[in-house]
Structure formats: structure tokens, C-alpha cells
Design a protein around this motif. Structure first.
Motif, PDB file in Angstrom:
ATOM      1  N   ALA A 151     -34.339-119.107 -85.782  1.00  0.00           N
ATOM      2  CA  ALA A 151     -35.226-118.709 -86.869  1.00  0.00           C
ATOM      3  C   ALA A 151     -35.385-117.193 -86.948  1.00  0.00           C
ATOM      4  O   ALA A 151     -35.783-116.672 -87.981  1.00  0.00           O
ATOM      5  CB  ALA A 151     -36.582-119.370 -86.706  1.00  0.00           C
ATOM      6  N   GLU A 152     -35.073-116.488 -85.897  1.00  0.00           N
ATOM      7  CA  GLU A 152     -35.180-115.035 -85.882  1.00  0.00           C
ATOM      8  C   GLU A 152     -33.947-114.352 -86.478  1.00  0.00           C
ATOM      9  O   GLU A 152     -33.962-113.156 -86.714  1.00  0.00           O
ATOM     10  CB  GLU A 152     -35.397-114.542 -84.450  1.00  0.00           C
ATOM     11  N   MET A 153     -32.913-115.101 -86.724  1.00  0.00           N
ATOM     12  CA  MET A 153     -31.679-114.541 -87.273  1.00  0.00           C
ATOM     13  C   MET A 153     -31.820-114.390 -88.794  1.00  0.00           C
ATOM     14  O   MET A 153     -32.687-115.016 -89.399  1.00  0.00           O
ATOM     15  CB  MET A 153     -30.508-115.461 -86.948  1.00  0.00           C
ATOM     16  N   PRO A 154     -30.966-113.588 -89.413  1.00  0.00           N
ATOM     17  CA  PRO A 154     -31.003-113.464 -90.875  1.00  0.00           C
ATOM     18  C   PRO A 154     -30.889-114.840 -91.546  1.00  0.00           C
ATOM     19  O   PRO A 154     -30.204-115.736 -91.036  1.00  0.00           O
ATOM     20  CB  PRO A 154     -29.782-112.599 -91.191  1.00  0.00           C
ATOM     21  N   GLY A 155     -31.573-115.001 -92.664  1.00  0.00           N
ATOM     22  CA  GLY A 155     -31.722-116.275 -93.357  1.00  0.00           C
ATOM     23  C   GLY A 155     -30.494-117.149 -93.494  1.00  0.00           C
ATOM     24  O   GLY A 155     -30.501-118.306 -93.082  1.00  0.00           O
ATOM     25  N   THR A 156     -29.429-116.639 -94.067  1.00  0.00           N
ATOM     26  CA  THR A 156     -28.240-117.450 -94.307  1.00  0.00           C
ATOM     27  C   THR A 156     -27.618-117.924 -93.000  1.00  0.00           C
ATOM     28  O   THR A 156     -27.253-119.093 -92.871  1.00  0.00           O
ATOM     29  CB  THR A 156     -27.204-116.655 -95.114  1.00  0.00           C
ATOM     30  N   ILE A 157     -27.543-117.044 -92.030  1.00  0.00           N
ATOM     31  CA  ILE A 157     -26.972-117.420 -90.737  1.00  0.00           C
ATOM     32  C   ILE A 157     -27.841-118.489 -90.089  1.00  0.00           C
ATOM     33  O   ILE A 157     -27.341-119.503 -89.599  1.00  0.00           O
ATOM     34  CB  ILE A 157     -26.841-116.194 -89.813  1.00  0.00           C
ATOM     35  N   ALA A 158     -29.136-118.275 -90.083  1.00  0.00           N
ATOM     36  CA  ALA A 158     -30.056-119.236 -89.469  1.00  0.00           C
ATOM     37  C   ALA A 158     -29.977-120.593 -90.170  1.00  0.00           C
ATOM     38  O   ALA A 158     -29.864-121.632 -89.511  1.00  0.00           O
ATOM     39  CB  ALA A 158     -31.483-118.705 -89.506  1.00  0.00           C
TER      40      ALA A 158
ATOM     41  N   ASP B 152     -40.492-114.195 -99.309  1.00  0.00           N
ATOM     42  CA  ASP B 152     -39.625-113.024 -99.174  1.00  0.00           C
ATOM     43  C   ASP B 152     -38.186-113.420 -98.858  1.00  0.00           C
ATOM     44  O   ASP B 152     -37.284-112.624 -98.970  1.00  0.00           O
ATOM     45  CB  ASP B 152     -40.150-112.052 -98.121  1.00  0.00           C
ATOM     46  N   HIS B 153     -37.978-114.674 -98.438  1.00  0.00           N
ATOM     47  CA  HIS B 153     -36.662-115.283 -98.184  1.00  0.00           C
ATOM     48  C   HIS B 153     -35.756-114.388 -97.347  1.00  0.00           C
ATOM     49  O   HIS B 153     -34.551-114.339 -97.549  1.00  0.00           O
ATOM     50  CB  HIS B 153     -35.989-115.639 -99.493  1.00  0.00           C
ATOM     51  N   LYS B 154     -36.337-113.658 -96.390  1.00  0.00           N
ATOM     52  CA  LYS B 154     -35.528-112.823 -95.510  1.00  0.00           C
ATOM     53  C   LYS B 154     -35.000-113.610 -94.326  1.00  0.00           C
ATOM     54  O   LYS B 154     -34.158-113.138 -93.598  1.00  0.00           O
ATOM     55  CB  LYS B 154     -36.329-111.627 -95.009  1.00  0.00           C
ATOM     56  N   GLY B 155     -35.549-114.805 -94.109  1.00  0.00           N
ATOM     57  CA  GLY B 155     -35.027-115.647 -93.057  1.00  0.00           C
ATOM     58  C   GLY B 155     -35.606-115.399 -91.685  1.00  0.00           C
ATOM     59  O   GLY B 155     -35.006-115.769 -90.697  1.00  0.00           O
ATOM     60  N   THR B 156     -36.771-114.760 -91.618  1.00  0.00           N
ATOM     61  CA  THR B 156     -37.430-114.611 -90.326  1.00  0.00           C
ATOM     62  C   THR B 156     -38.840-115.141 -90.435  1.00  0.00           C
ATOM     63  O   THR B 156     -39.467-115.063 -91.478  1.00  0.00           O
ATOM     64  CB  THR B 156     -37.473-113.148 -89.860  1.00  0.00           C
TER      65      THR B 156
END
Length: 54
Positions: A10-17, A48-52
Motif C-alpha cells: 500500500a505504500e508503493m505508487p498506486g498503479t504498482i500497488a 488524491d489517487h496517489k496510491g499511498t
């Protein structure tokens, strides 16, 4: 150990996570699958959809 790794995703960038968490939602370990499902849902619906996570 697998739960910690799932949480760390969950701490990784959104798409990767999300690309990594989605297959884990069907994991044989129910705890891993449940956590991956919850984290993926949180990442998908963040404004914010930043993935964190906050």
C-alpha cells in the motif's frame, strides 16, 4: 510475514500497488486476501489517487 508484505504494498505508487494487490485478493490465505481487498479498495477510491495510505 505475508501480511506485512501485503501492507507494505500500500505504500508503493498506486498503479504498482494495485496491480500487485489485486491478485492477492484471491490468495488462499484468507487474512492476506481480506487485507489485500481492503487495501486495494482504499487505494482505488482515494480522492488524491496517489496510491499511498494516509
Amino acid at each position: 510475514m505475508r501480511l506485512r508484505l501485503t501492507r507494505a504494498l500500500a505504500e508503493m505508487p498506486g498503479t504498482i500497488a494495485l496491480n500487485t494487490l489485486r491478485p492477492l485478493t484471491r490468495d488462499d490465505d484468507r487474512a492476506v486476501a481480506a487485507l489485500a481487498s481492503a487495501l486495494a479498495a482504499t487505494l482505488e477510491f482515494r480522492p488524491d489517487h496517489k496510491g499511498t495510505l494516509p
